[in-house]
Design an enzyme around this catalytic site. Structure first.
Site, PDB file in Angstrom:
ATOM      1  N   SER A 125       0.831  -1.204   0.000  1.00 49.09           N
ATOM      2  CA  SER A 125       0.000   0.000   0.000  1.00 49.09           C
ATOM      3  C   SER A 125       0.862   1.250   0.000  1.00 49.09           C
ATOM      4  O   SER A 125       1.978   1.256   0.539  1.00 49.09           O
ATOM      5  CB  SER A 125      -0.860  -0.041   1.262  1.00 49.09           C
ATOM      6  OG  SER A 125      -1.442   1.216   1.491  1.00 49.09           O
ATOM      7  N   TYR A 150      -2.110  -1.487  11.023  1.00 45.35           N
ATOM      8  CA  TYR A 150      -2.370  -1.971   9.646  1.00 45.35           C
ATOM      9  C   TYR A 150      -1.222  -1.574   8.726  1.00 45.35           C
ATOM     10  O   TYR A 150      -0.656  -2.410   8.012  1.00 45.35           O
ATOM     11  CB  TYR A 150      -3.694  -1.416   9.107  1.00 45.35           C
ATOM     12  CG  TYR A 150      -3.832  -1.640   7.619  1.00 45.35           C
ATOM     13  CD1 TYR A 150      -4.095  -2.912   7.111  1.00 45.35           C
ATOM     14  CD2 TYR A 150      -3.635  -0.597   6.700  1.00 45.35           C
ATOM     15  CE1 TYR A 150      -4.178  -3.136   5.743  1.00 45.35           C
ATOM     16  CE2 TYR A 150      -3.719  -0.813   5.331  1.00 45.35           C
ATOM     17  CZ  TYR A 150      -3.991  -2.082   4.858  1.00 45.35           C
ATOM     18  OH  TYR A 150      -4.054  -2.298   3.505  1.00 45.35           O
ATOM     19  N   LYS A 154       1.979  -3.814   6.478  1.00 39.86           N
ATOM     20  CA  LYS A 154       2.406  -3.760   5.074  1.00 39.86           C
ATOM     21  C   LYS A 154       3.920  -3.544   4.997  1.00 39.86           C
ATOM     22  O   LYS A 154       4.610  -4.146   4.178  1.00 39.86           O
ATOM     23  CB  LYS A 154       1.659  -2.652   4.327  1.00 39.86           C
ATOM     24  CG  LYS A 154       0.166  -2.929   4.195  1.00 39.86           C
ATOM     25  CD  LYS A 154      -0.110  -4.202   3.395  1.00 39.86           C
ATOM     26  CE  LYS A 154      -1.558  -4.623   3.412  1.00 39.86           C
ATOM     27  NZ  LYS A 154      -1.800  -5.975   2.890  1.00 39.86           N
TER      28      LYS A 154
HETATM   29  P1  NAD Z   1     -11.104  -7.339   1.227  1.00 37.99           P
HETATM   30  O1  NAD Z   1     -11.340  -7.365   2.692  1.00 37.99           O
HETATM   31  O2  NAD Z   1     -12.252  -7.009   0.340  1.00 37.99           O
HETATM   32  O3  NAD Z   1     -10.490  -8.728   0.748  1.00 37.99           O
HETATM   33  C1  NAD Z   1      -9.667  -9.526   1.579  1.00 37.99           C
HETATM   34  C2  NAD Z   1     -10.204 -10.957   1.521  1.00 37.99           C
HETATM   35  O4  NAD Z   1      -9.357 -11.781   2.322  1.00 37.99           O
HETATM   36  C3  NAD Z   1     -11.616 -11.078   2.080  1.00 37.99           C
HETATM   37  O5  NAD Z   1     -12.432 -11.801   1.174  1.00 37.99           O
HETATM   38  C4  NAD Z   1     -11.428 -11.862   3.394  1.00 37.99           C
HETATM   39  O6  NAD Z   1     -12.539 -12.693   3.664  1.00 37.99           O
HETATM   40  C5  NAD Z   1     -10.152 -12.654   3.099  1.00 37.99           C
HETATM   41  N1  NAD Z   1      -9.359 -12.992   4.293  1.00 37.99           N
HETATM   42  C6  NAD Z   1      -8.975 -12.168   5.305  1.00 37.99           C
HETATM   43  N2  NAD Z   1      -8.257 -12.846   6.211  1.00 37.99           N
HETATM   44  C7  NAD Z   1      -8.150 -14.124   5.763  1.00 37.99           C
HETATM   45  C8  NAD Z   1      -7.533 -15.313   6.252  1.00 37.99           C
HETATM   46  N3  NAD Z   1      -6.899 -15.320   7.430  1.00 37.99           N
HETATM   47  N4  NAD Z   1      -7.629 -16.443   5.527  1.00 37.99           N
HETATM   48  C9  NAD Z   1      -8.290 -16.465   4.345  1.00 37.99           C
HETATM   49  N5  NAD Z   1      -8.915 -15.380   3.843  1.00 37.99           N
HETATM   50  C10 NAD Z   1      -8.840 -14.220   4.532  1.00 37.99           C
HETATM   51  O7  NAD Z   1      -9.891  -6.330   0.964  1.00 37.99           O
HETATM   52  P2  NAD Z   1      -9.383  -5.687  -0.405  1.00 37.99           P
HETATM   53  O8  NAD Z   1      -9.787  -4.252  -0.416  1.00 37.99           O
HETATM   54  O9  NAD Z   1      -9.733  -6.550  -1.532  1.00 37.99           O
HETATM   55  O10 NAD Z   1      -7.821  -5.717  -0.138  1.00 37.99           O
HETATM   56  C11 NAD Z   1      -7.014  -6.797  -0.589  1.00 37.99           C
HETATM   57  C12 NAD Z   1      -5.583  -6.557  -0.160  1.00 37.99           C
HETATM   58  O11 NAD Z   1      -5.139  -5.307  -0.663  1.00 37.99           O
HETATM   59  C13 NAD Z   1      -5.375  -6.503   1.352  1.00 37.99           C
HETATM   60  O12 NAD Z   1      -4.143  -7.112   1.643  1.00 37.99           O
HETATM   61  C14 NAD Z   1      -5.325  -5.021   1.635  1.00 37.99           C
HETATM   62  O13 NAD Z   1      -4.589  -4.742   2.792  1.00 37.99           O
HETATM   63  C15 NAD Z   1      -4.615  -4.517   0.389  1.00 37.99           C
HETATM   64  N6  NAD Z   1      -4.880  -3.107   0.097  1.00 37.99           N
HETATM   65  C16 NAD Z   1      -6.166  -2.674  -0.037  1.00 37.99           C
HETATM   66  C17 NAD Z   1      -6.415  -1.328  -0.301  1.00 37.99           C
HETATM   67  C18 NAD Z   1      -7.837  -0.828  -0.419  1.00 37.99           C
HETATM   68  O14 NAD Z   1      -8.040   0.389  -0.323  1.00 37.99           O
HETATM   69  N7  NAD Z   1      -8.841  -1.669  -0.624  1.00 37.99           N
HETATM   70  C19 NAD Z   1      -5.346  -0.425  -0.442  1.00 37.99           C
HETATM   71  C20 NAD Z   1      -4.036  -0.913  -0.331  1.00 37.99           C
HETATM   72  C21 NAD Z   1      -3.816  -2.258  -0.053  1.00 37.99           C
END
Ligand code: NAD
Length: 340
Positions: A125, A150, A154
């Protein structure tokens, strides 16, 4: 080629699964459904005509992860999305975040590090940069002390991968540092489903426009920016999805310069909160009820990506405009609410 997508039913993961299936990759999804639902599989199926293999598995269970890799020896690449992502919750419950975002990463890498060849994409991120001194932000900008547990996961996540790559040349990894992902697939069959009150601007905007929230709070209009509101780089989730496929193929085709690379994934353009509000109104014809409130703790003034590395080295460039991204978020919001 069989690609494992962890967290593949979540917001970003589901869009990447669609991209992979449409390019004829075989996909296996792991998700514990902590922040998603099985309905997403139906959406993926409706878009692509294909269903990825799915295992409901919690990556915090090390023996389940070991068992999974014993049963799936033929995995050629792993895209690791599974994590918890709510900044505020991470402040209240840091150990939940360290366990879910770091233990899971360690267990996956333990399985990958001894394979003859492993390809790994990590969701990082732009939070790693904090308030960067120079804008747009390049990949060489110093990583700043994390503003939340959080954000720390990362930073530490990237360090863990780097440390393993240092001793295991067979592990090829790329960390993608996303800026602000928004929008939804143009079919409106998959999209973002925030639990509770959205922490991000765009779902808050769409929920306000649809009448689920009374008013959008704009946090601070006294930042040193063109209209006083904070600046971010909003990227369409489908552009982000393409970036993952391009990064994966860079690894699969042995194009990486080193076995651990990082790339900024953004549009390169910063938009203020008020510009986003007005772009939403223009793109959708909806008018938005908003008010200016005090700054929110932990928010930086401005962050947008320098994209030269992504454009020239990775060979990827964002295609969608802010208005197109906002329009797709709005179509998705309307679709979701029409089902309720
Ligand atoms: P999200 O919560 O929609 O998707 C994450 C998925 O992982 C969910 O479906 C959840 O059920 C699953 N999950 C969580 N813990 C788990 C575990 N222990 N075992 C199996 N499954 C598990 O989030 P997103 O927005 O799609 O983000 C995806 C990744 O991108 C994350 O790592 C997040 O930190 C990173 N990210 C997101 C953003 C954003 O703004 N959305 C920005 C930067 C980085």
């Amino acid at each position: 080629m069989k690609i494992l997508v962890t967290g593949g039913l979540g917001f970003i993961g589901s869009h990447v699964v669609v991209e992979l299936l449409e390019r004829d990759y075989e996909v296996i999804v792991i998700d514990n459904l902590s922040n998603s639902s099985l309905e997403v599989l139906e959406g993926i199926h409706a878009i692509t005509g294909k269903k990825p293999e799915f295992e409901k598995l919690d990556l915090r269970d090390k023996s389940d992860v070991q068992d999974f890799f014993k049963r799936h020896a033929a995995i050629t690449g792993v895209i690791h999305f599974a994590a918890s992502k709510a900044v505020g919750e991470s402040v209240e419950n840091p150990l939940l975040y360290y366990e879910n975002n770091l233990n899971t990463l360690v267990y996956l890498l333990q399985e990958l590090q001894d394979l003859p060849q492993a390809h790994f994409i990590f969701s990082s991120s732009c939070t790693v940069y904090g308030q960067a001194e120079q804008l747009p932000i390049t990949e060489t900008a110093p990583v700043q002390p994390a503003a939340s547990p959080y954000g720390n996961t990362k930073q530490i996540g990237e360090e863990i991968i780097q440390d393993v790559c240092n001793i295991k040349p067979t592990l090829q990894a790329i960390a993608l540092r996303y800026f602000n992902p928004i929008g939804a697939h143009h079919s409106s069959l998959i999209g973002e489903l925030p639990l509770g009150t959205p922490q991000n601007l765009v779902p808050y905007i769409t929920q306000t426009a649809i009448g689920l929230r009374e008013q959008l709070s704009v946090y601070g209009d006294d930042y040193p920016t063109r209209d006083g509101t904070a600046i971010r780089d909003y990227i369409h989730v489908m552009d982000l999805a393409t970036a993952h496929v391009v990064a994966l193929e860079r690894l699969l085709n042995h194009k990486a310069a080193t076995n651990f690379e990082t790339f900024n994934i953004g549009t390169g353009t910063g938009s203020t909160v008020l510009e986003v509000v007005h772009a939403f109104e223009k793109a959708t014809g909806e008018s938005l009820n908003y008010k200016i409130v005090a700054r929110r703790e932990g928010d930086v003034t401005a962050a947008y990506a320098h994209t030269a590395q992504a454009n020239d080295v990775l060979g990827w460039k964002a295609q969608y405009s802010l208005e197109e991204s906002l329009a797709s978020a709005w179509e998705w919001e309307k679709k979701v609410r029409s089902k309720e």
